[in-house]
Design a protein around this motif. Structure first.
Motif, PDB file in Angstrom:
ATOM      1  N   PRO A   1       1.017  -1.114   0.050  1.00  0.00           N
ATOM      2  CA  PRO A   1       0.244   0.326   0.290  1.00  0.00           C
ATOM      3  C   PRO A   1       1.175   1.449   0.213  1.00  0.00           C
ATOM      4  CG  PRO A   1      -1.304  -1.684   1.267  1.00  0.00           C
ATOM      5  CD  PRO A   1       0.169  -2.091   0.781  1.00  0.00           C
ATOM      6  N   LEU A   2       1.721   1.313   1.126  1.00  0.00           N
ATOM      7  CA  LEU A   2       2.808   2.000   1.226  1.00  0.00           C
ATOM      8  C   LEU A   2       3.465   2.820  -0.493  1.00  0.00           C
ATOM      9  CD1 LEU A   2       4.734   2.677   4.152  1.00  0.00           C
ATOM     10  CD2 LEU A   2       3.325   4.257   3.604  1.00  0.00           C
ATOM     11  N   ALA A   3       3.535   1.416  -1.481  1.00  0.00           N
ATOM     12  CA  ALA A   3       4.411   1.546  -2.890  1.00  0.00           C
ATOM     13  C   ALA A   3       3.788   1.824  -3.287  1.00  0.00           C
ATOM     14  CB  ALA A   3       5.106   0.783  -3.239  1.00  0.00           C
ATOM     15  N   ALA A   4       2.402   2.213  -3.741  1.00  0.00           N
ATOM     16  CA  ALA A   4       0.922   2.274  -4.431  1.00  0.00           C
ATOM     17  C   ALA A   4       0.910   3.432  -4.085  1.00  0.00           C
ATOM     18  CB  ALA A   4      -0.380   1.418  -3.960  1.00  0.00           C
ATOM     19  N   LEU A   5       0.608   4.280  -2.907  1.00  0.00           N
ATOM     20  CA  LEU A   5       0.721   5.573  -2.567  1.00  0.00           C
ATOM     21  C   LEU A   5       1.736   5.911  -2.933  1.00  0.00           C
ATOM     22  CD1 LEU A   5      -0.936   7.449  -1.181  1.00  0.00           C
ATOM     23  CD2 LEU A   5       0.338   7.281   0.917  1.00  0.00           C
ATOM     24  N   GLY A   6       3.009   5.608  -2.448  1.00  0.00           N
ATOM     25  CA  GLY A   6       4.129   6.996  -4.183  1.00  0.00           C
ATOM     26  C   GLY A   6       4.393   6.936  -5.296  1.00  0.00           C
ATOM     27  N   THR A   7       3.613   5.133  -5.640  1.00  0.00           N
ATOM     28  CA  THR A   7       3.666   6.158  -6.697  1.00  0.00           C
ATOM     29  C   THR A   7       3.171   6.872  -7.169  1.00  0.00           C
ATOM     30  OG1 THR A   7       4.677   3.937  -7.292  1.00  0.00           O
ATOM     31  CG2 THR A   7       3.473   5.120  -9.095  1.00  0.00           C
ATOM     32  N   LEU A   8       2.135   6.569  -6.674  1.00  0.00           N
ATOM     33  CA  LEU A   8       0.611   7.734  -7.300  1.00  0.00           C
ATOM     34  C   LEU A   8       0.578   9.362  -6.630  1.00  0.00           C
ATOM     35  CD1 LEU A   8      -2.525   6.008  -6.161  1.00  0.00           C
ATOM     36  CD2 LEU A   8      -2.102   6.502  -8.174  1.00  0.00           C
ATOM     37  N   ILE A   9       1.865   9.585  -5.831  1.00  0.00           N
ATOM     38  CA  ILE A   9       2.189  10.810  -5.413  1.00  0.00           C
ATOM     39  C   ILE A   9       3.263  11.359  -6.675  1.00  0.00           C
ATOM     40  CG2 ILE A   9       3.371  12.027  -3.545  1.00  0.00           C
ATOM     41  CD1 ILE A   9       2.286  10.330  -1.317  1.00  0.00           C
ATOM     42  N   LEU A  10       3.939  10.406  -6.816  1.00  0.00           N
ATOM     43  CA  LEU A  10       5.355  10.958  -8.181  1.00  0.00           C
ATOM     44  C   LEU A  10       4.132  11.214  -8.702  1.00  0.00           C
ATOM     45  CD1 LEU A  10       7.474   8.199  -7.075  1.00  0.00           C
ATOM     46  CD2 LEU A  10       8.044  10.953  -7.488  1.00  0.00           C
ATOM     47  N   TRP A  11       3.746  10.576  -9.454  1.00  0.00           N
ATOM     48  CA  TRP A  11       2.493  10.777 -10.921  1.00  0.00           C
ATOM     49  C   TRP A  11       1.897  12.179 -10.705  1.00  0.00           C
ATOM     50  CZ3 TRP A  11      -0.872   6.305 -13.015  1.00  0.00           C
ATOM     51  CH2 TRP A  11      -0.779   6.700 -14.528  1.00  0.00           C
ATOM     52  N   MET A  12       1.039  12.333  -9.312  1.00  0.00           N
ATOM     53  CA  MET A  12       0.798  13.867  -9.364  1.00  0.00           C
ATOM     54  C   MET A  12       1.547  14.661  -8.921  1.00  0.00           C
ATOM     55  SD  MET A  12      -1.166  14.945  -6.136  1.00  0.00           S
ATOM     56  CE  MET A  12      -1.620  17.352  -5.982  1.00  0.00           C
ATOM     57  N   GLY A  13       2.624  14.655  -8.771  1.00  0.00           N
ATOM     58  CA  GLY A  13       4.461  15.607  -8.729  1.00  0.00           C
ATOM     59  C   GLY A  13       4.515  15.528 -10.298  1.00  0.00           C
ATOM     60  N   TRP A  14       4.911  14.832 -11.245  1.00  0.00           N
ATOM     61  CA  TRP A  14       4.956  15.277 -12.295  1.00  0.00           C
ATOM     62  C   TRP A  14       4.517  15.537 -12.755  1.00  0.00           C
ATOM     63  CZ3 TRP A  14       8.168  10.273 -11.783  1.00  0.00           C
ATOM     64  CH2 TRP A  14       9.905  10.425 -12.563  1.00  0.00           C
ATOM     65  N   PHE A  15       2.972  16.096 -12.569  1.00  0.00           N
ATOM     66  CA  PHE A  15       2.902  17.010 -13.698  1.00  0.00           C
ATOM     67  C   PHE A  15       3.310  18.564 -13.253  1.00  0.00           C
ATOM     68  CE2 PHE A  15      -0.916  14.611 -13.064  1.00  0.00           C
ATOM     69  CZ  PHE A  15      -1.130  13.946 -14.267  1.00  0.00           C
ATOM     70  N   GLY A  16       4.021  18.922 -11.692  1.00  0.00           N
ATOM     71  CA  GLY A  16       4.574  20.290 -11.547  1.00  0.00           C
ATOM     72  C   GLY A  16       6.114  20.145 -12.379  1.00  0.00           C
ATOM     73  N   PHE A  17       7.057  18.523 -12.047  1.00  0.00           N
ATOM     74  CA  PHE A  17       7.877  18.146 -12.720  1.00  0.00           C
ATOM     75  C   PHE A  17       8.144  18.699 -13.811  1.00  0.00           C
ATOM     76  CE2 PHE A  17      11.720  15.466 -13.692  1.00  0.00           C
ATOM     77  CZ  PHE A  17      12.524  16.030 -12.906  1.00  0.00           C
ATOM     78  N   ASN A  18       6.982  18.340 -14.904  1.00  0.00           N
ATOM     79  CA  ASN A  18       7.583  18.375 -16.483  1.00  0.00           C
ATOM     80  C   ASN A  18       6.085  20.201 -16.996  1.00  0.00           C
ATOM     81  OD1 ASN A  18       8.417  16.366 -16.426  1.00  0.00           O
ATOM     82  ND2 ASN A  18       7.405  14.794 -17.860  1.00  0.00           N
ATOM     83  N   GLY A  19       5.089  20.012 -15.865  1.00  0.00           N
ATOM     84  CA  GLY A  19       4.629  21.745 -16.651  1.00  0.00           C
ATOM     85  C   GLY A  19       5.097  22.537 -16.217  1.00  0.00           C
ATOM     86  N   GLY A  20       5.478  22.596 -14.737  1.00  0.00           N
ATOM     87  CA  GLY A  20       7.260  23.918 -14.427  1.00  0.00           C
ATOM     88  C   GLY A  20       8.217  24.116 -15.429  1.00  0.00           C
ATOM     89  N   SER A  21       8.345  22.717 -16.425  1.00  0.00           N
ATOM     90  CA  SER A  21       9.190  23.589 -16.631  1.00  0.00           C
ATOM     91  C   SER A  21       9.082  23.908 -18.151  1.00  0.00           C
ATOM     92  CB  SER A  21       9.562  22.058 -17.162  1.00  0.00           C
ATOM     93  OG  SER A  21      10.734  21.333 -15.705  1.00  0.00           O
ATOM     94  N   GLN A  22       7.944  24.589 -18.289  1.00  0.00           N
ATOM     95  CA  GLN A  22       7.502  25.578 -19.253  1.00  0.00           C
ATOM     96  C   GLN A  22       8.261  26.720 -19.397  1.00  0.00           C
ATOM     97  OE1 GLN A  22       7.017  24.743 -22.743  1.00  0.00           O
ATOM     98  NE2 GLN A  22       6.354  26.869 -23.814  1.00  0.00           N
ATOM     99  N   LEU A  23       7.989  26.972 -17.376  1.00  0.00           N
ATOM    100  CA  LEU A  23       8.672  28.297 -16.389  1.00  0.00           C
ATOM    101  C   LEU A  23       7.808  29.090 -16.594  1.00  0.00           C
ATOM    102  CD1 LEU A  23      12.534  28.315 -17.360  1.00  0.00           C
ATOM    103  CD2 LEU A  23      11.066  26.875 -15.827  1.00  0.00           C
ATOM    104  N   ALA A  24       6.966  28.695 -17.699  1.00  0.00           N
ATOM    105  CA  ALA A  24       6.002  30.603 -17.793  1.00  0.00           C
ATOM    106  C   ALA A  24       4.877  30.065 -17.939  1.00  0.00           C
ATOM    107  CB  ALA A  24       6.295  31.171 -18.786  1.00  0.00           C
ATOM    108  N   LEU A  25       3.269  30.824 -17.699  1.00  0.00           N
ATOM    109  CA  LEU A  25       2.476  30.801 -17.487  1.00  0.00           C
ATOM    110  C   LEU A  25       1.737  31.319 -18.861  1.00  0.00           C
ATOM    111  CD1 LEU A  25      -0.317  28.987 -16.807  1.00  0.00           C
ATOM    112  CD2 LEU A  25      -0.534  29.917 -14.677  1.00  0.00           C
ATOM    113  N   SER A  26       1.626  33.186 -18.627  1.00  0.00           N
ATOM    114  CA  SER A  26       1.280  33.658 -18.639  1.00  0.00           C
ATOM    115  C   SER A  26       0.948  34.505 -20.566  1.00  0.00           C
ATOM    116  CB  SER A  26       1.738  35.291 -18.167  1.00  0.00           C
ATOM    117  OG  SER A  26       3.009  35.152 -18.902  1.00  0.00           O
TER     118      SER A  26
END
Length: 412
Positions: free
Chosen positions: A207-232
């Motif tokens: 259960p912890l391993a699965a939770l960790g993977t889902l947290i990483l999956w969610m965080g990856w939107f910041g990892f990849n999306g944030g690498s655009q560096l701008a939104l405006s």
């Protein structure tokens, strides 16, 4: 009607806020790595793996603040190989320094991610002190130098190397450091029998391993999306939407293809392989989540999910003991992600991608191998056989994660 100055201020505020929120999402990935690794190690090593993940994040933040960011981004040596040293500290209180602070916060969580990859691969048999000393050098020097080569404007940038969010710069680099450590460290006791057969050592908490993977999956939107560096701007907003869709598609198909591979090979649904398949899809798409169509992103995820299963099996047969599959997920698939880029991105070439992959891997692996060897000679990097049998929770931390189950905890 708003003035041009007001519009500029609004753009600055939106871009800065977006970068900071993305950085916070990536910081949340530290929790994901912690939970994933805590689930995939045995219960007697849980406290120690959590101690590693908390402490490496603190070390990464401090060393990158003091020297790492300056090496990586402020050397002012365009197209160079060896960056000049500059410090982040001492900036004037200006709009430029505030932008620098936001960029620093976003970049520092990437450094911690690279070091987290090492943590899982050397789990259950490495001395805590040796690991933490290694993390000081990796986050303060080794990672910033190779990061400068591309993101900081060094020679890989000039050569046309493309790595949007770090399939090579972050993930393959972390795997290279991990591989060097695993080679010098050796496998866990009992992992490989004398006749060469493999003894599976299951993790303590799925259960912890699965939770960790889902947290990483969610965080990856910041990892990849944030690498655009701008939104405006219109283009930035559309690019970020594409990044989110492609990132999610690659993770999903990575998990599905890993599931199908385990069914084909063993007629079982191996949860650990499915989790690693999802992470492999995320790693592979990280090199360029902007250019592909969603269907191409799905194809990238499929290839990553298949490859990671085969790679984990192959490394195990080579007796390279990696308790969480980090070298395969982040290293082998990180290379795959880099090589996918020219398929969808006309500005990239396979020659530049291969040059980048070779340069990053060679630098990080050789520096890490030397550093691990020095640590091995000076203080030792492996716990004693007795401490390994007893578990690092007791030998390194003095606190068990599950005292009730081991019988050492006091009952009320």
């Amino acid at each position: 009607m708003a003035s041009l100055a007001q519009f500029s201020e609004l753009q600055f505020a939106l871009n800065t806020f977006y970068l900071l929120i993305s950085g916070a999402l990536v910081m949340w990935m530290a929790a994901g790595f912690s939970m994933l690794e805590a689930g995939l190690v045995r219960s007697k090593n849980t406290t120690e793996i959590l101690t590693k993940n908390i402490t490496l994040y603190a070390i990464a933040c401090t060393l990158f603040l003091l020297v790492g960011y300056g090496i990586m981004y402020r050397g002012n040596d365009a197209g160079g190989i060896i960056p000049s040293l500059a410090l982040l500290l001492g900036e004037a209180d200006s709009e430029a320094s505030h932008a620098l602070a936001a960029d620093f916060f976003f970049q520092v969580v990437f450094v911690a991610t690279a070091m987290s990859i090492v943590s899982g691969a050397v789990a259950e048999r490495m001395k805590l002190n040796a690991f933490l000393l290694f993390s000081v050098v990796l986050t303060g020097f080794i990672y910033p130098v190779e990061g400068y080569w591309s993101w900081g404007g060094g020679f890989l940038k000039s050569a046309g190397f493309v790595d949007f969010a770090g399939s090579g710069i972050v993930h393959m680099a972390g795997a290279a450091a991990a591989l060097a450590g695993v080679l010098l460290l050796g496998p866990r006791l009992g992992k490989y029998r004398r006749d060469g057969s493999i003894n599976a050592i299951p993790g303590a908490n799925m259960p912890l391993a699965a939770l960790g993977t889902l947290i990483l999956w969610m965080g990856w939107f910041g990892f990849n999306g944030g690498s655009q560096l701008a939104l405006s701007s219109y283009d930035d907003a559309n690019a970020i939407a594409d990044v989110f869709v492609n990132t999610n598609a690659a993770a999903a198909t990575g998990a599905i293809s890993a599931l199908l591979m385990t069914r084909l090979l063993w007629q079982k649904a191996d949860l650990t392989m499915i989790l690693n398949g999802a992470l492999a899809g995320l790693v592979a798409i990280t090199a360029d989540p902007v250019s592909p169509t969603p269907l191409w992103a799905a194809a990238i995820g499929v290839s990553a999910g298949v490859l990671v299963v085969l790679s984990i099996i192959a490394l195990d047969r080579l007796h390279l003991d990696d308790p969480v599959g980090a070298i395969s997920v982040h290293g082998v698939v990180g290379l795959l992600g880099l090589l996918w880029v020219p398929v969808n991105n006309s500005e990239a070439s396979w020659s530049a991608q291969l040059l980048g992959a070779f340069s990053i891997f060679t630098w990080v692996f050789l520096c890490s191998l030397l550093l691990w060897w020095l640590l091995k000679v000076c203080i030792g990097i492996r716990v004693s056989a007795e401490d390994e049998y007893q578990g690092a929770d007791i030998s390194d931390c003095g606190v068990e994660a599950y005292p009730e189950f081991s019988g050492s905890g006091k009952r009320n």
